[in-house]
Design an enzyme around this catalytic site. Structure first.
Site, mmCIF file in Angstrom:
data_model
loop_
_atom_site.group_PDB
_atom_site.id
_atom_site.type_symbol
_atom_site.label_atom_id
_atom_site.label_comp_id
_atom_site.label_asym_id
_atom_site.label_seq_id
_atom_site.Cartn_x
_atom_site.Cartn_y
_atom_site.Cartn_z
ATOM 1 N N LEU A 135 21.334 -31.881 -30.392
ATOM 2 C CA LEU A 135 20.919 -32.897 -31.357
ATOM 3 C C LEU A 135 20.705 -34.253 -30.688
ATOM 4 O O LEU A 135 19.791 -34.998 -31.057
ATOM 5 C CB LEU A 135 21.956 -33.015 -32.471
ATOM 6 C CG LEU A 135 21.970 -31.828 -33.446
ATOM 7 C CD1 LEU A 135 23.200 -31.893 -34.343
ATOM 8 C CD2 LEU A 135 20.702 -31.788 -34.283
ATOM 9 N N LYS A 136 21.521 -34.581 -29.698
ATOM 10 C CA LYS A 136 21.376 -35.871 -29.027
ATOM 11 C C LYS A 136 20.058 -35.961 -28.269
ATOM 12 O O LYS A 136 19.345 -36.969 -28.366
ATOM 13 C CB LYS A 136 22.557 -36.105 -28.080
ATOM 14 C CG LYS A 136 22.428 -37.342 -27.216
ATOM 15 C CD LYS A 136 22.223 -38.598 -28.046
ATOM 16 C CE LYS A 136 21.671 -39.706 -27.230
ATOM 17 N NZ LYS A 136 22.341 -40.781 -26.810
ATOM 18 N N VAL A 137 19.701 -34.923 -27.489
ATOM 19 C CA VAL A 137 18.436 -35.015 -26.767
ATOM 20 C C VAL A 137 17.261 -34.959 -27.737
ATOM 21 O O VAL A 137 16.200 -35.536 -27.468
ATOM 22 C CB VAL A 137 18.312 -33.948 -25.656
ATOM 23 C CG1 VAL A 137 19.403 -34.138 -24.620
ATOM 24 C CG2 VAL A 137 18.325 -32.538 -26.197
#
Length: 322
Positions: free
Chosen positions: A169-171
């Site tokens: 989710l962060k990338v």
């Protein structure tokens, strides 16, 4: 609880600063002695190596520039694995590869310790005030143990699922921010070429459906000319490259992502890996001969939202009991 923090760079120093400011018993470690010194002056203890930190602390947090750097701290000589054990927690706050954080987490679990990945999103200025958002990937029991720390470091905390989910989710969010940055550069350059006032252009975007978090932050430092958002082109290339790899490994035929990768790879070749990421607009400035600046904009972003206790963000389907 004694908390150890490894990696006092642009983001790490601000996160560790929130722990220090809120009275945590803190131990710090960084390759740069100049980054460590201010924390020691405020009462933190400097660790000589990751092993010593893991032995002395209940929780060790890492915030490092690459998966390679993280692996060296965790499993290298005198690494965290040599000092971790039952009851301790390793928390990875870097933006990293999901499979790599899962691999290291398995080794951490073998020591009897718990592991959580908790990358942050929202900019260095929000990391500085404890108002940043945090994704946490781990089992629910570990999340509950971490929540008082995470709600000190950040305003909004989302439990994303098992180890690996937060990294994906962060990338993904960094990919979206990069796409927004590139399109904003094109919008600002095109407006300037068309003879529009760039201060007026900024406001038109801000009050319209074209507005975004990236516009309200990065467009301002672009127009100021400082381009200082405390994030560099090599880090963008790492993040959007990770996103492209996730898509490829899952058979998703992306079209925009490969173009963004080519744009930022070209930017890094031209201007260097440590060039500030908003200076990707220099590609358009050089191509057009335009100077994309305007008066009245700040040289860096400062979070004007008061620091307040954080809270867990509960997805809608869970809140409804689905």
């Amino acid at each position: 609880m004694r908390v150890g923090f490894v990696g006092l760079g642009n983001v790490g120093a601000k996160l560790a600063g929130s722990l220090s400011r809120n009275g945590f018993d803190l131990m710090v470690l960084d390759l740069d002695p100049a980054a460590v010194a201010p924390f020691v002056e405020r009462g933190a203890v400097a660790a000589k190596d990751p092993r010593q930190m893991a032995e002395a602390c209940d929780l060790v947090m890492t915030c490092l520039p690459s998966p390679v750097a993280c692996a060296a701290v965790v499993e290298g000589p005198d690494g965290l694995l040599e000092g971790l054990g039952a009851g301790k927690i390793w928390a990875e706050m870097s933006t990293t590869d999901a499979s790599e954080v899962a691999r290291l987490a398995e080794k951490v679990h073998a020591t009897g310790a718990a592991a959580v990945e908790c990358p942050v999103s929202g900019g260095c200025h929000r990391a500085d005030t404890g108002n940043i958002s945090i994704f946490a990937g781990c089992d629910r029991e570990t999340f509950e143990r971490m929540l008082p720390i995470l709600t000190t470091l950040g305003r909004r905390v989302l439990h994303t699922g098992d180890i690996g989910t937060a990294s994906v989710l962060k990338v993904m969010t960094n990919y979206l921010a990069t796409a927004n940055l590139v399109t904003l550069c094109e919008a600002l350059a095109t407006s300037a070429a068309a003879g529009l006032d760039l201060g007026t252009t900024y406001e038109a975007i801000r009050i319209s459906s074209g507005n975004s978090f990236v516009h309200e932050t990065e467009s301002q430092v672009i127009l100021n000319g400082s381009r200082d958002i405390s994030f560099t082109m090599d880090l963008v290339n790492k993040d959007i490259g990770l996103f492209q790899s996730i898509a490829e490994s899952n058979g998703v035929p992306l079209e925009v992502s490969p173009l963004l990768n080519r744009i930022f790879q070209d930017g890094e070749r031209r201007f260097g890996g440590r060039e500030l990421s908003p200076n990707i607009i220099k590609r358009l400035e050089e191509a057009t001969g335009l100077d994309i600046r305007a008066s009245g904009f700040p040289s860096e972003m400062v979070d004007d939202e008061p620091e307040a206790p954080g809270y867990e963000v509960v997805p809608r389907h869970r809140a409804r009991g689905a």
